[in-house]
Motif scaffolding. Structure first.
Motif, PDB file in Angstrom:
ATOM      1  N   LEU A 111       8.294  -4.471   0.048  1.00  0.00           N
ATOM      2  CA  LEU A 111       9.670  -3.978   0.107  1.00  0.00           C
ATOM      3  C   LEU A 111      10.372  -4.136  -1.241  1.00  0.00           C
ATOM      4  O   LEU A 111      10.975  -3.188  -1.772  1.00  0.00           O
ATOM      5  N   VAL A 112      10.276  -5.314  -1.802  1.00  0.00           N
ATOM      6  CA  VAL A 112      10.961  -5.561  -3.078  1.00  0.00           C
ATOM      7  C   VAL A 112      10.303  -4.774  -4.209  1.00  0.00           C
ATOM      8  O   VAL A 112      10.989  -4.227  -5.073  1.00  0.00           O
ATOM      9  N   SER A 113       8.975  -4.705  -4.205  1.00  0.00           N
ATOM     10  CA  SER A 113       8.266  -3.944  -5.235  1.00  0.00           C
ATOM     11  C   SER A 113       8.790  -2.526  -5.318  1.00  0.00           C
ATOM     12  O   SER A 113       9.151  -2.033  -6.395  1.00  0.00           O
ATOM     13  N   LEU A 114       8.829  -1.880  -4.157  1.00  0.00           N
ATOM     14  CA  LEU A 114       9.186  -0.461  -4.132  1.00  0.00           C
ATOM     15  C   LEU A 114      10.615  -0.229  -4.587  1.00  0.00           C
ATOM     16  O   LEU A 114      10.933   0.816  -5.174  1.00  0.00           O
ATOM     17  N   CYS A 115      11.477  -1.206  -4.330  1.00  0.00           N
ATOM     18  CA  CYS A 115      12.870  -1.059  -4.774  1.00  0.00           C
ATOM     19  C   CYS A 115      13.023  -1.349  -6.256  1.00  0.00           C
ATOM     20  O   CYS A 115      13.692  -0.613  -6.991  1.00  0.00           O
ATOM     21  N   MET A 116      12.423  -2.431  -6.706  1.00  0.00           N
ATOM     22  CA  MET A 116      12.735  -2.939  -8.042  1.00  0.00           C
ATOM     23  C   MET A 116      11.912  -2.315  -9.160  1.00  0.00           C
ATOM     24  O   MET A 116      12.406  -2.118 -10.278  1.00  0.00           O
ATOM     25  N   PHE A 117      10.664  -1.981  -8.859  1.00  0.00           N
ATOM     26  CA  PHE A 117       9.779  -1.566  -9.946  1.00  0.00           C
ATOM     27  C   PHE A 117      10.280  -0.385 -10.777  1.00  0.00           C
ATOM     28  O   PHE A 117      10.164  -0.416 -12.010  1.00  0.00           O
ATOM     29  N   GLU A 154      12.864   7.443   1.111  1.00  0.00           N
ATOM     30  CA  GLU A 154      11.417   7.354   0.878  1.00  0.00           C
ATOM     31  C   GLU A 154      10.853   5.965   1.203  1.00  0.00           C
ATOM     32  O   GLU A 154       9.832   5.837   1.869  1.00  0.00           O
ATOM     33  N   ILE A 155      11.515   4.930   0.718  1.00  0.00           N
ATOM     34  CA  ILE A 155      10.985   3.574   0.897  1.00  0.00           C
ATOM     35  C   ILE A 155      10.980   3.145   2.362  1.00  0.00           C
ATOM     36  O   ILE A 155       9.945   2.704   2.870  1.00  0.00           O
ATOM     37  N   PRO A 156      12.102   3.272   3.068  1.00  0.00           N
ATOM     38  CA  PRO A 156      12.054   2.906   4.493  1.00  0.00           C
ATOM     39  C   PRO A 156      11.007   3.712   5.269  1.00  0.00           C
ATOM     40  O   PRO A 156      10.297   3.171   6.116  1.00  0.00           O
ATOM     41  N   ARG A 157      10.914   5.003   4.969  1.00  0.00           N
ATOM     42  CA  ARG A 157       9.930   5.846   5.637  1.00  0.00           C
ATOM     43  C   ARG A 157       8.524   5.260   5.471  1.00  0.00           C
ATOM     44  O   ARG A 157       7.786   5.049   6.422  1.00  0.00           O
ATOM     45  N   LEU A 158       8.187   4.965   4.226  1.00  0.00           N
ATOM     46  CA  LEU A 158       6.862   4.423   3.930  1.00  0.00           C
ATOM     47  C   LEU A 158       6.628   3.086   4.619  1.00  0.00           C
ATOM     48  O   LEU A 158       5.604   2.870   5.273  1.00  0.00           O
ATOM     49  N   ILE A 159       7.597   2.220   4.501  1.00  0.00           N
ATOM     50  CA  ILE A 159       7.459   0.879   5.075  1.00  0.00           C
ATOM     51  C   ILE A 159       7.358   0.946   6.597  1.00  0.00           C
ATOM     52  O   ILE A 159       6.491   0.318   7.213  1.00  0.00           O
ATOM     53  N   LEU A 160       8.237   1.728   7.210  1.00  0.00           N
ATOM     54  CA  LEU A 160       8.318   1.720   8.669  1.00  0.00           C
ATOM     55  C   LEU A 160       7.120   2.408   9.321  1.00  0.00           C
ATOM     56  O   LEU A 160       6.654   1.985  10.385  1.00  0.00           O
ATOM     57  N   GLN A 161       6.619   3.480   8.677  1.00  0.00           N
ATOM     58  CA  GLN A 161       5.485   4.185   9.266  1.00  0.00           C
ATOM     59  C   GLN A 161       4.289   3.282   9.471  1.00  0.00           C
ATOM     60  O   GLN A 161       3.466   3.501  10.351  1.00  0.00           O
ATOM     61  N   SER A 162       4.208   2.258   8.654  1.00  0.00           N
ATOM     62  CA  SER A 162       3.023   1.397   8.752  1.00  0.00           C
ATOM     63  C   SER A 162       3.213   0.264   9.749  1.00  0.00           C
ATOM     64  O   SER A 162       2.259  -0.419  10.081  1.00  0.00           O
ATOM     65  N   CYS A 181       1.007  -2.228  -6.917  1.00  0.00           N
ATOM     66  CA  CYS A 181      -0.031  -2.945  -7.664  1.00  0.00           C
ATOM     67  C   CYS A 181       0.570  -3.888  -8.698  1.00  0.00           C
ATOM     68  O   CYS A 181       0.162  -5.049  -8.826  1.00  0.00           O
ATOM     69  N   MET A 182       1.511  -3.397  -9.451  1.00  0.00           N
ATOM     70  CA  MET A 182       1.948  -4.140 -10.637  1.00  0.00           C
ATOM     71  C   MET A 182       3.025  -5.177 -10.375  1.00  0.00           C
ATOM     72  O   MET A 182       3.062  -6.223 -11.023  1.00  0.00           O
ATOM     73  N   PHE A 183       3.904  -4.889  -9.436  1.00  0.00           N
ATOM     74  CA  PHE A 183       5.064  -5.764  -9.282  1.00  0.00           C
ATOM     75  C   PHE A 183       4.738  -7.239  -9.041  1.00  0.00           C
ATOM     76  O   PHE A 183       5.390  -8.110  -9.638  1.00  0.00           O
ATOM     77  N   PRO A 184       3.758  -7.549  -8.204  1.00  0.00           N
ATOM     78  CA  PRO A 184       3.476  -8.975  -7.988  1.00  0.00           C
ATOM     79  C   PRO A 184       3.190  -9.738  -9.273  1.00  0.00           C
ATOM     80  O   PRO A 184       3.515 -10.919  -9.377  1.00  0.00           O
TER      81      PRO A 184
END
Lengths: 201, 201
Positions: free
Chosen positions: A155-161, A190-198, B159-162
Motif C-alpha cells: 500500500l505504501v509503496s504504491l502511494c509513495m514511490f 488505480e491503487i485501491p483497485r489493485l489492492i482490493l482485487q487481490s 520491487c524497489m520501495f522496500p
DNA sequence: GTCTATATTTCGATAGAC
DNA sequence: GTCTATCGAAATATAGAC
C-alpha cells in the motif's frame, strides 16, 4: 512580532524546511537558509545554536507531514474497501502537497537511522496496531488471508514511490508538472483497485 | 599492477562506489574514500582530477547495476505471466546484491536531474518500447486493458520501495538483516501474484 | 534581536620529494 | 605512482557593535 507577519523563528523554520528538504542536510547551506528567510546567517545561530539543531527542529515537523493523517482512516470503523479508498486519497493528497518530503525523509533516515527513528516512535504510528487491524479483518472474513507486512508495504509503496522517482519520470517520459499531478490523481482509483482485487473475497 | 591484485584505479572505483552510495555525493569525503581504498587522498586526485569526476565515473556503473538486467525479461518471448515472475525475480536479486543503490541513485537524480539523466538515456532502457510491449499484449487479449504507465510504475514500486524504506522497516518493525532478506524473497511470489490477479483475463 | 566582521574548522585540491 | 605536507576555498560558528 505582530500577529500579522510570522515571528522570525517561524520564518527561519519555514526557510530551513524548504532548503533542507530540497538539498538534504549535507547539501544544505546555512547561507542559503538565511537568504531564503531574508535574514542574516548569524541570526540562525542566535535562534538555533547549530545547523544540526536547526535540522532536528524541522525534521520532526516534516515527518508528521507525511505519516499520521492518513493512518486515522485505517483505524476508523469504515468497511475495508472504504478504508483503503480513504487512506489512499488522503495520503496522496498530503504527498502532493509536499512532493519532495518523502525522498528527503527516507534519505536522512538511511544516513542516521538510530538518531532519527526515535522521532517516529513517539508519533503514534503504531505499526503493530495496524497489523492487528488487518488480522481482525481476516478473522471476520471481510478479506482473504494476507500477510499484513506485505499488505502494508504494498500500500505504501504504491502511494509513495512515484514521488521518489519523480525526477526520473519527468526526465524519461514526457511528464511535466501538470501531467505528474494528473497521474497521481488517477492513482487514487488505480491503487485501491489493485489492492482490493487481490484481497476481497 | 599484476593480474592478481586489482589495479589501483579499480580499487579506487570500488571504494568510491561504497562511500558514495552509503553517504551520497554531499556526504561523502575524499578522505574516507582514500581510507577505504587503503591509499592516500592525493592519489585520488592523481587518477581522477576532482571529486565530481570520480563521482561521474562511478555513477554510470552504479545505475547499470539496478536497471537493465531485468528489463531483458520483459522483451523476451515468454508468455506474460512468466515475464512478470522472471522480471521480479531477477530485479529483486539485483537489488538484494546492492541494497542501498536505489536510494543513492534516486537521491542524486533528484538533486541533479538534468546533469545525470543523460546517463540513463543512453542505457537502452527505452520506456516507450516497454509500453509498446504492454499495448501489444492488450491487443492480443493476453491481458486486460491497463494503463501501461501505471502498470510499469506499480511493478517497479513494489520491487524497489522496500529497499528505500529499509532503515524504517528495520527500525520500526523488528526486522534484522536476515528477516529483511527473507521478506524480499517472499515478495518474489507476492508481487507477481498481486500484479497478475488484476490483469489476467 | 539583528547586523557586520572575524574566527575556526573542514575539506577538496595542489606542490614537490621520493 | 605514491607519499607527506600544505594551500586555499568554503562553510559553520562566534564576537561584538548597534
Amino acid at each position: 512580532m505582530s500577529e500579522l507577519d510570522k515571528s522570525t523563528e517561524q520564518v527561519i523554520l519555514r526557510a530551513a524546511r524548504k532548503v533542507f528538504t530540497l538539498r538534504g542536510f549535507d547539501g544544505a547551506r546555512m547561507q542559503q537558509i538565511a537568504d531564503e528567510a531574508g535574514i542574516n546567517k548569524a541570526l540562525l545561530h542566535y535562534y538555533f545554536r547549530s545547523k544540526e539543531k536547526l535540522f532536528d527542529a524541522i525534521f520532526k515537523e516534516v515527518m508528521q507531514l507525511i505519516i499520521p493523517g492518513a493512518v486515522q482512516v485505517l483505524l476508523s470503523d469504515l468497511n475495508f474497501s472504504e478504508k483503503i479508498y480513504g487512506f489512499v486519497e488522503k495520503y496522496l493528497d498530503s504527498l502532493l502537497a509536499n512532493p519532495d518530503v518523502p525522498g528527503f525523509v527516507l534519505h536522512e533516515l538511511s544516513l542516521h537511522p538510530e538518531r532519527l527513528l526515535d522521532n517516529i516512535k513517539g508519533m503514534g504510528v503504531d505499526f503493530n496496531l495496524l497489523v492487528g487491524q488487518i488480522r481482525r479483518e481476516i478473522e471476520l472474513k471481510h478479506i482473504k488471508p494476507v500477510e499484513p507486512d506485505h499488505f502494508m508495504i504494498n500500500l505504501v509503496s504504491l502511494c509513495m514511490f512515484p514521488f521518489l522517482a519523480r525526477p526520473v519520470l519527468m526526465g524519461l517520459t514526457g511528464f511535466d508538472h501538470g501531467k505528474f499531478n494528473a497521474f497521481i490523481a488517477e492513482r487514487k482509483q488505480e491503487i485501491p483497485r489493485l489492492i482490493l482485487q487481490s484481497i476481497l473475497p
